[in-house]
Scaffold this motif. Structure first.
Motif, PDB file in Angstrom:
ATOM      1  N   TRP A 216       0.822  -1.204   0.000  1.00 32.53           N
ATOM      2  CA  TRP A 216       0.000   0.000   0.000  1.00 32.53           C
ATOM      3  C   TRP A 216       0.861   1.262   0.000  1.00 32.53           C
ATOM      4  O   TRP A 216       0.563   2.241  -0.701  1.00 32.53           O
ATOM      5  CB  TRP A 216      -0.908  -0.011   1.228  1.00 32.53           C
ATOM      6  CG  TRP A 216      -1.591   1.290   1.511  1.00 32.53           C
ATOM      7  CD1 TRP A 216      -2.694   1.799   0.898  1.00 32.53           C
ATOM      8  CD2 TRP A 216      -1.195   2.261   2.494  1.00 32.53           C
ATOM      9  NE1 TRP A 216      -3.019   3.013   1.439  1.00 32.53           N
ATOM     10  CE2 TRP A 216      -2.121   3.323   2.426  1.00 32.53           C
ATOM     11  CE3 TRP A 216      -0.170   2.330   3.438  1.00 32.53           C
ATOM     12  CZ2 TRP A 216      -2.030   4.446   3.251  1.00 32.53           C
ATOM     13  CZ3 TRP A 216      -0.090   3.437   4.253  1.00 32.53           C
ATOM     14  CH2 TRP A 216      -1.005   4.478   4.159  1.00 32.53           C
ATOM     15  N   GLN A 219       2.652   1.345  -3.677  1.00 33.62           N
ATOM     16  CA  GLN A 219       1.797   1.479  -4.854  1.00 33.62           C
ATOM     17  C   GLN A 219       0.784   2.616  -4.734  1.00 33.62           C
ATOM     18  O   GLN A 219       0.650   3.422  -5.649  1.00 33.62           O
ATOM     19  CB  GLN A 219       1.064   0.158  -5.101  1.00 33.62           C
ATOM     20  CG  GLN A 219       1.992  -1.005  -5.399  1.00 33.62           C
ATOM     21  CD  GLN A 219       1.261  -2.319  -5.576  1.00 33.62           C
ATOM     22  OE1 GLN A 219       0.032  -2.383  -5.497  1.00 33.62           O
ATOM     23  NE2 GLN A 219       2.013  -3.393  -5.797  1.00 33.62           N
ATOM     24  N   ASP A 220       0.080   2.692  -3.620  1.00 34.47           N
ATOM     25  CA  ASP A 220      -0.967   3.709  -3.463  1.00 34.47           C
ATOM     26  C   ASP A 220      -0.408   5.055  -3.017  1.00 34.47           C
ATOM     27  O   ASP A 220      -0.826   6.102  -3.533  1.00 34.47           O
ATOM     28  CB  ASP A 220      -2.012   3.233  -2.456  1.00 34.47           C
ATOM     29  CG  ASP A 220      -2.740   1.982  -2.924  1.00 34.47           C
ATOM     30  OD1 ASP A 220      -2.569   1.606  -4.106  1.00 34.47           O
ATOM     31  OD2 ASP A 220      -3.452   1.363  -2.108  1.00 34.47           O
ATOM     32  N   LYS A 222       2.815   5.940  -3.223  1.00 35.00           N
ATOM     33  CA  LYS A 222       3.961   6.322  -4.065  1.00 35.00           C
ATOM     34  C   LYS A 222       5.136   6.822  -3.221  1.00 35.00           C
ATOM     35  O   LYS A 222       5.768   7.821  -3.532  1.00 35.00           O
ATOM     36  CB  LYS A 222       3.562   7.398  -5.073  1.00 35.00           C
ATOM     37  CG  LYS A 222       2.335   7.071  -5.909  1.00 35.00           C
ATOM     38  CD  LYS A 222       2.547   5.824  -6.761  1.00 35.00           C
ATOM     39  CE  LYS A 222       1.312   5.543  -7.609  1.00 35.00           C
ATOM     40  NZ  LYS A 222       1.463   4.299  -8.412  1.00 35.00           N
ATOM     41  N   LYS A 288      -1.988   2.655   9.217  1.00 31.40           N
ATOM     42  CA  LYS A 288      -2.176   3.548   8.064  1.00 31.40           C
ATOM     43  C   LYS A 288      -2.389   4.988   8.522  1.00 31.40           C
ATOM     44  O   LYS A 288      -1.863   5.931   7.910  1.00 31.40           O
ATOM     45  CB  LYS A 288      -3.357   3.081   7.220  1.00 31.40           C
ATOM     46  CG  LYS A 288      -3.070   1.855   6.370  1.00 31.40           C
ATOM     47  CD  LYS A 288      -4.253   1.506   5.491  1.00 31.40           C
ATOM     48  CE  LYS A 288      -3.943   0.318   4.584  1.00 31.40           C
ATOM     49  NZ  LYS A 288      -5.090  -0.023   3.705  1.00 31.40           N
TER      50      LYS A 288
END
Length: 300
Positions: A216, A219-220, A222, A288
């Motif tokens: 995460w 990819q999400d 960056k 997160k």
């Protein structure tokens, strides 16, 4: 050996009464609250963790854990393992057990490749978060753990018995010695197995969360910075797991105790903040959120 082991585990749920056990043992059990009975058993119950159902103090672990009992019969005991699985302990005849073991071993070679393909292709599959092979390995590990605990308990009791017999043969001096009834402590085998099984399952879920969190972040979000996770090298049958979670200036000490996970974090003020979670999903949302705060402060 197996029959004595099973009765020892069953006695943790239904203590021996005064008719077949010393009164001191029954008196001891009255002051202990270690069992909570579930009112019903359904195929899909969607129950919360046992510690929540029993109102258990999350600071307790190991032999202090409460047992959530589904049913308890003469030859079978079923307790709730976590919010997803239950643990069943059966006492069966030696011939039946040997036949089942031989049939299983003979079928391993024929179905090993097929089982591995199913585990990879289907993922968790119909067994929940764990594959059938993982559940089989878990059951064998818990069986070995229970046998080791009971063997150690019997050896300890044997040594105490020999020591007591030596004292009885010593010459009496002063007041006549009154022979006291020795109270046999419970080895808490079933409670230990439930806690260990919860830890195994919870730890695997946490490892999956950490792997998904890295993907995460790359990819999400960056972000090129990677998460560093250092697991404490503890024994396989240890009652807890522990690891350090580091990302930039974010540092956390995370411990798994059965079905409870505790996170200790160092705040910017230098103070320690501790929070407890009961599921891997809660941990994922929390990590997160903390990572987003670090990224916002540093503007990525």
């Amino acid at each position: 050996f197996c029959a004595s082991l099973f009765e020892s585990m069953r006695a943790e749920i239904i203590p021996l009464t005064a008719s077949n056990a010393p009164s001191a043992t029954s008196t001891q059990q009255k002051g202990q609250k270690s069992v909570v009975w579930l009112s019903s058993e359904m195929e899909e119950s969607f129950l919360p963790p046992p510690s929540v159902m029993a109102g258990e103090d999350t600071s307790k672990s190991g032999e202090a854990r409460l047992l959530c009992v589904v049913h308890c019969h003469e030859g079978e005991v079923k307790v709730q393992l976590d919010d997803e699985y239950s643990l069943t302990v059966k006492l069966i005849e030696a011939g039946t057990a040997a036949a089942a073991a031989s049939a299983e071993s003979s079928g391993i070679d024929d179905h090993s490749n097929k089982q591995q393909q199913n585990d990879v292709s289907d993922g968790p599959g119909a067994s929940g978060s764990q594959t059938p092979s993982q559940l089989r390995t878990l059951c064998r590990a818990l069986l070995l753990h229970s046998q080791s605990l009971y063997h150690e308990h019997r050896m300890k009791m044997r040594q105490e018995q020999l020591s007591s017999e030596k004292k009885e043969h010593m010459p009496l001096m002063g007041f006549a010695r009154v022979k006291k009834q020795v109270m046999t402590p419970s080895p808490h085998i079933l409670q230990s197995c439930v806690g260990l099984g919860c830890k195994f399952i919870f730890e695997k879920k946490v490892r999956v969360v950490l792997k998904a969190l890295s993907l995460w972040l790359a990819q999400d979000m960056k972000c090129e910075d990677k998460i560093v996770v250092e697991w404490l090298p503890l024994a396989l049958f240890d009652s807890h797991s522990r690891f350090a979670f580091i990302y930039r200036n974010l540092c956390m000490d995370i411990g798994i105790y059965g079905d409870v996970l505790r996170v200790t974090q160092i705040c910017d003020t230098g103070e320690f903040k501790t929070v407890a979670f009961g599921s891997d999903l809660e941990l994922e949302y929390f990590l997160k959120l903390e990572i987003r705060r670090v990224l916002d402060k540093n503007n990525y």
